[in-house]
Design a protein around this motif. Structure first.
Motif, PDB file in Angstrom:
ATOM      1  N   UNK A 179       1.081  -1.155  -0.096  1.00 22.08           N
ATOM      2  CA  UNK A 179       0.349   0.046  -0.160  1.00 22.08           C
ATOM      3  C   UNK A 179       0.729   1.172   0.060  1.00 22.08           C
ATOM      4  N   UNK A 180       0.603   2.149  -0.771  1.00 20.87           N
ATOM      5  CA  UNK A 180       1.397   3.570  -0.865  1.00 20.87           C
ATOM      6  C   UNK A 180       0.654   4.439   0.169  1.00 20.87           C
ATOM      7  N   UNK A 181       1.339   4.993   0.880  1.00 21.05           N
ATOM      8  CA  UNK A 181       1.050   5.782   2.154  1.00 21.05           C
ATOM      9  C   UNK A 181       1.432   7.393   1.844  1.00 21.05           C
ATOM     10  N   UNK A 182       0.448   8.324   1.761  1.00 24.96           N
ATOM     11  CA  UNK A 182       0.883   9.755   1.760  1.00 24.96           C
ATOM     12  C   UNK A 182       0.212  10.314   3.171  1.00 24.96           C
ATOM     13  N   UNK A 183       1.174  10.837   3.972  1.00 23.20           N
ATOM     14  CA  UNK A 183       0.772  11.297   5.154  1.00 23.20           C
ATOM     15  C   UNK A 183       1.350  12.793   5.506  1.00 23.20           C
ATOM     16  N   UNK A 184       0.315  13.615   5.859  1.00 23.15           N
ATOM     17  CA  UNK A 184       0.856  14.952   6.542  1.00 23.15           C
ATOM     18  C   UNK A 184       1.275  14.812   7.968  1.00 23.15           C
ATOM     19  N   UNK A 185       1.913  15.595   8.533  1.00 23.05           N
ATOM     20  CA  UNK A 185       2.540  15.377   9.905  1.00 23.05           C
ATOM     21  C   UNK A 185       3.197  16.616  10.406  1.00 23.05           C
TER      22      UNK A 185
END
Length: 253
Positions: free
Chosen positions: A196-202
């Protein structure tokens, strides 16, 4: 071909440019962090990729198929899972029922809810809850859970779409440091095992540099840098973007 291709996404609100010609790609199993100061345009960009906002121009491709104008529900059924900065669950339902509702949506069975739904997809819901360590709480009302556990339930809901792409908006917001690390370790494990490709803001740089395989930096709606965590730590323009206060970058080096 990349899993996600974002091409020249742009969005303005009146005279304010929130995103300008943003372009990047994301690979399967990659953990890609999107960071930037408050007001950089991260939420706008995230909402265009998730379908909550329609771009003024540009395109979003998932596995080579254009999803630029698809609704959030259509994207969910096409394999885009999402979690939100403020966890979104049905507090009046128990934990398993929350995940079952997501499964009902994935199977496009919402029109059939005149029939009893309590047992619908329960086994699959329990399997997803087991994956995030929440199977023992399946019959507890969501309203009784600690916030860290709610975040895990929200992750199970996102996984109900059998996602190719997982969008996580501030996934560790409101969590204790130990909970943050545990949630992101779990996410990284799922990303690696299921591709799974994960794009996250943090905002937590410890989370970013401890879990991202690659980092993009957004400033005033434009990507000003991209690279590995080490490359981003050393980038002078990134330090300047954070108003010269680079202690958050340095302490994780």
């Amino acid at each position: 071909m990349s899993l996600l291709i974002v091409h020249d996404l742009s969005k303005s609100f009146g005279g304010v440019v929130a995103a300008r010609d943003v372009a990047f790609s994301l690979e399967p199993a990659e953990m890609l962090a999107l960071i930037g100061p408050n007001g950089a345009g991260k939420s706008t960009l995230f909402n265009m990729i998730g379908g909550q906002l329609r771009p003024d121009r540009g395109s979003v491709l998932l596995d080579g198929e254009a999803i630029t104008h698809a609704s959030p529900q259509e994207r969910f059924r096409q394999g885009v899972g999402r979690t939100f900065q403020v966890a979104q669950t049905f507090l009046s339902m128990n934990v398993a029922e929350n995940v079952q509702m997501a499964l009902i949506s994935r199977h496009d069975e919402s029109q059939a809810l005149w029939a009893p739904a309590r047992d619908r997809h329960r086994a699959e819901a329990l399997s997803l809850l087991d994956q995030v360590g929440m199977a023992d709480a399946a019959d507890r009302p969501c309203s009784t859970l600690a916030y860290g556990d709610v975040k895990r339930v929200e992750l199970a809901i996102a996984l109900a779409s059998q996602p190719k792409l997982l969008l996580m908006d501030e996934p560790t917001a409101g969590m204790a440091p130990r909970e943050r690390a545990a949630l992101m370790d779990l996410t990284a494990s799922i990303a690696a095992s299921a591709r799974v490709g994960v794009l996250f803001t943090e905002h937590d740089m410890d989370v970013v540099f401890g879990h991202a395989t690659r980092v993009l930096v957004l400033l005033r709606g434009e990507i000003i840098a991209g690279g590995t965590p080490d490359e981003i730590r050393r980038n002078p323009r990134v330090k300047q973007a954070y108003l010269g206060d680079d202690h958050a970058l340095a302490r994780t080096a």
